[in-house]
Each structure stands twice: as structure tokens, then as C-alpha cells.
Design a protein around this motif. Sequence first.
Motif, mmCIF file in Angstrom:
data_model
loop_
_atom_site.group_PDB
_atom_site.id
_atom_site.type_symbol
_atom_site.label_atom_id
_atom_site.label_comp_id
_atom_site.label_asym_id
_atom_site.label_seq_id
_atom_site.Cartn_x
_atom_site.Cartn_y
_atom_site.Cartn_z
ATOM 1 N N LEU A 199 0.734 -0.719 -0.250
ATOM 2 C CA LEU A 199 0.189 -0.154 0.144
ATOM 3 C C LEU A 199 0.923 1.479 0.002
ATOM 4 O O LEU A 199 1.946 1.587 0.493
ATOM 5 N N VAL A 200 0.868 1.707 -1.124
ATOM 6 C CA VAL A 200 1.385 3.091 -1.485
ATOM 7 C C VAL A 200 0.971 4.528 -1.385
ATOM 8 O O VAL A 200 -0.213 4.519 -1.631
ATOM 9 N N TYR A 201 0.863 5.241 -0.412
ATOM 10 C CA TYR A 201 -0.498 6.454 0.069
ATOM 11 C C TYR A 201 0.233 7.265 -1.126
ATOM 12 O O TYR A 201 0.874 8.923 -0.588
ATOM 13 N N LEU A 202 0.221 7.407 -2.289
ATOM 14 C CA LEU A 202 0.419 7.933 -3.400
ATOM 15 C C LEU A 202 -0.833 7.474 -4.224
ATOM 16 O O LEU A 202 -1.291 7.199 -5.159
ATOM 17 N N GLY A 203 -1.572 8.578 -5.100
ATOM 18 C CA GLY A 203 -2.942 8.043 -5.815
ATOM 19 C C GLY A 203 -2.863 9.387 -6.762
ATOM 20 O O GLY A 203 -2.136 10.787 -7.231
ATOM 21 N N ALA A 204 -3.490 9.273 -8.218
ATOM 22 C CA ALA A 204 -2.919 10.879 -9.548
ATOM 23 C C ALA A 204 -3.605 12.014 -9.309
ATOM 24 O O ALA A 204 -3.884 12.391 -9.983
ATOM 25 N N VAL A 205 -4.497 11.747 -8.005
ATOM 26 C CA VAL A 205 -5.624 13.522 -7.303
ATOM 27 C C VAL A 205 -5.125 13.793 -6.908
ATOM 28 O O VAL A 205 -4.652 14.735 -6.607
ATOM 29 N N ARG A 206 -5.012 13.295 -5.484
ATOM 30 C CA ARG A 206 -5.483 13.910 -4.488
ATOM 31 C C ARG A 206 -4.085 14.239 -3.702
ATOM 32 O O ARG A 206 -3.923 14.693 -2.704
ATOM 33 N N THR A 207 -3.002 13.741 -3.646
ATOM 34 C CA THR A 207 -1.354 13.709 -3.111
ATOM 35 C C THR A 207 -0.847 14.898 -3.070
ATOM 36 O O THR A 207 -0.404 15.316 -4.234
ATOM 37 N N THR A 232 -1.386 19.700 -5.926
ATOM 38 C CA THR A 232 -1.838 18.744 -5.482
ATOM 39 C C THR A 232 -1.359 17.497 -7.094
ATOM 40 O O THR A 232 -0.880 18.181 -8.249
ATOM 41 N N THR A 233 -1.537 16.300 -7.407
ATOM 42 C CA THR A 233 -0.797 15.114 -8.294
ATOM 43 C C THR A 233 -1.707 15.594 -9.802
ATOM 44 O O THR A 233 -1.395 15.574 -10.715
#
Length: 377
Positions: A199-207, A232-233
Motif C-alpha cells: 500500500l503506497v499512499y500516493l494517488g493520481a488526483v489528491r496527493t 496536487t497530483t
Amino acid sequence: MNPEVFMSSMPPASPLAAATPLAVAGSASLPVIGWDIGGAHVKAALVLDGRVREVRQCAAPLWQGLSHLDAAIDEIRAQWPLCDTARHAVTMTAEMTDGFANREAGVRGLAAHLCARLGDGVRFFAGSEGWVEAATIGEHWSSIASANWLATAWWVGERMPEAVLVDIGSTTTDLIPLREGQPVPLGRNDADRLSSGELVYLGAVRTPLCALARRIAFEGREYNVMNEFFATTADVFRLTGELAPEHDQYPAADGAGKDAEATRQRIARMIGRDAGDVDAAAWLRFASAWREAMLAEIERNLASVLSGFSSPTPVAPRPTVVGAGCGLFLGEELARRHDLPFAHFAGLVPADEACRAWVDTCAPSVAVALLFARAVG
């Protein structure tokens, strides 16, 4: 067999597949709605006669209160009249939101709220513990909490025995190894999966971009990154043209517009600059540098997950990367970097063509709907 929690004798890859006490005459024709209740989005998939017919995603900041969950349910109900006659299967991650005192309270609170809105027939996905009704939530809460990735992995494993599920969503990334058709993660809960790298706490919208790097290069110079919620990302992938507008559901960090100029201004702030300092091409290169920082972190964790696979042989072929989530385009690139075959999650799902893109984006809701539909059929 306990009528409140039903199990099956199927192998661990998909123990929810067999007929269960919830099956009733004619139930195969009843619609099933699978719900994935996240802290930032509510996702729902409608399955009828074993096929995904529609998929919806609603932005729902549940840390601001359950009224946002109600609004999402109301929106989906208005679009799907079948809601009132459907069976409902739920998986969740929103128990982690800070509106709850702890995870158990979150699971209990969400379950009670969903049953009040959708009826007592709601069942909750608890992995190998089966489908749980609200009355026994307390006995199974830890298996219900943040188990949505497992539903997706089970569905994938039945169709792609040697695989790595790479689900890059708006906020997080799941990296789940599958061997001989079974999910074999080192971690089962969020804490253990964060430790294992699954589980990596990185995403394509909200990071927030400040989560991706402490220093970053821009036009030949290195800069310390401002540790502020300036961008954000979504800003990065909006500039690179990879984020679909329908996945860009949250306000920008500064509440301003999402046009190219406003987006460039946000990422410029990360290093104390303004958008007008250089031309648009320079800011696109800068966005690409942030993109690479995010990919490098996910790739580091993916390499650890892939290390569990033995060298390819005729018996143990190279794993296929199965991509899902609104950041699926990054999963595709990771597969290329590791010279691995790539498949879309949607390609493993019986679904109407019109909703296939959303099948990829909302994989856990789709998987939980299909698994439940089969279990009660």
C-alpha cells in the motif's frame, strides 16, 4: 452454517463464489449493487444477470460528515431506479476518516448508516470470513476494514493466475501479488501493507505535491520543495494531459480554476515561483519531473513486490501487471519499465461497453458486486 455469516468451501483465491444461504429462488434475475465506500469517493457498480451494466463515482469528503455519503447515495438512487429492489454488497475504506474515533467505530458507524439507507439486506465484504450482516459487524469489523483491494484481487486471480494488481486511484496505490490464482500479500491490514510496500499512499488526483519530494529540479537548478498544500497530483496529470476530466472531481488546492494557467501557477508555488516566470513548455517539463518522482516511489515498492516472484519458467511465467484506477496509465508505464505484460482490469470483467472505462476506475465496487451476485445466484 451460521445464517448471519456465510462461508464457502472454494479455495482461498475466491472463497465467496459458492452458493450460500442467502440464495433464493429467482435471485439470479435480481440486480446487485456493489458499493465501495471510500473517504473521498463513493463508487457503485450495478450488476444484472452476471454483467456490469453501469458504474458511478461520486466525490464524497466523508471526513466532513456522513451527509456527503447520503448525498452520494441519493445521487446514485436517482440515476438507478433499480436501487430499491437490488441486493447491496459493501466494501469500505472510509472507516479511516477522522470523523470516527477509531477504525472499529468507523466500520460500525458506516454499517449502521448504510443499513438505515439501503435496508437490512445489506451485506459487508469480510474477505475469507464471508458476507456479514449488520448484526454481526462487531465480530468481523477488522476483516471488513479496508478490504476493498482483496475483492479486486480475488476476481483478478481467477482469470490471471500469475499477476500483480496495480490499482492507482485518486489517493492510494495498491500493489497486490497473485500466485497460482491466489492473492499472496505479506500484509492484510493497512498498517501491515504500508510496512510491506503493498500500500503506497500516493494517488493520481489528491496527493499533495510536497509528499513526492523534498528537493526537485527545475530548469537546471535544484530547489527545496515548499511543504505546503499548494498543488496536487491532479495538477501534474492535468498538465501532462493524462488525467481524464471526469476523474478530476475535487476542487483545486487553492480553490481556483483548472485551466492550464491556473494549474501552472499552483505547481510554480511549490518552489516559490510564478507561472509567468517562464514559458508553458518549462512548466510542462516541471510537471513531468513531479510525475517521475511519483513513479519512482511506486516503482520502488513495486520492485519489492515483484521480488517475491521466482525467475520465469514454463511453469512459472512472468506475472502480468493488471492495471486499475484513474491512474491506470501509470500502471501501464510501470509494466513497460519492467518488461511485463499488461492487462486492463476491465478486460477481465463481463461489462457493457459503455461503462468499461469506469469499470477500470472503480474496480473494487465492480469486483464486490460480481462476487456477491455469483454468491447469491
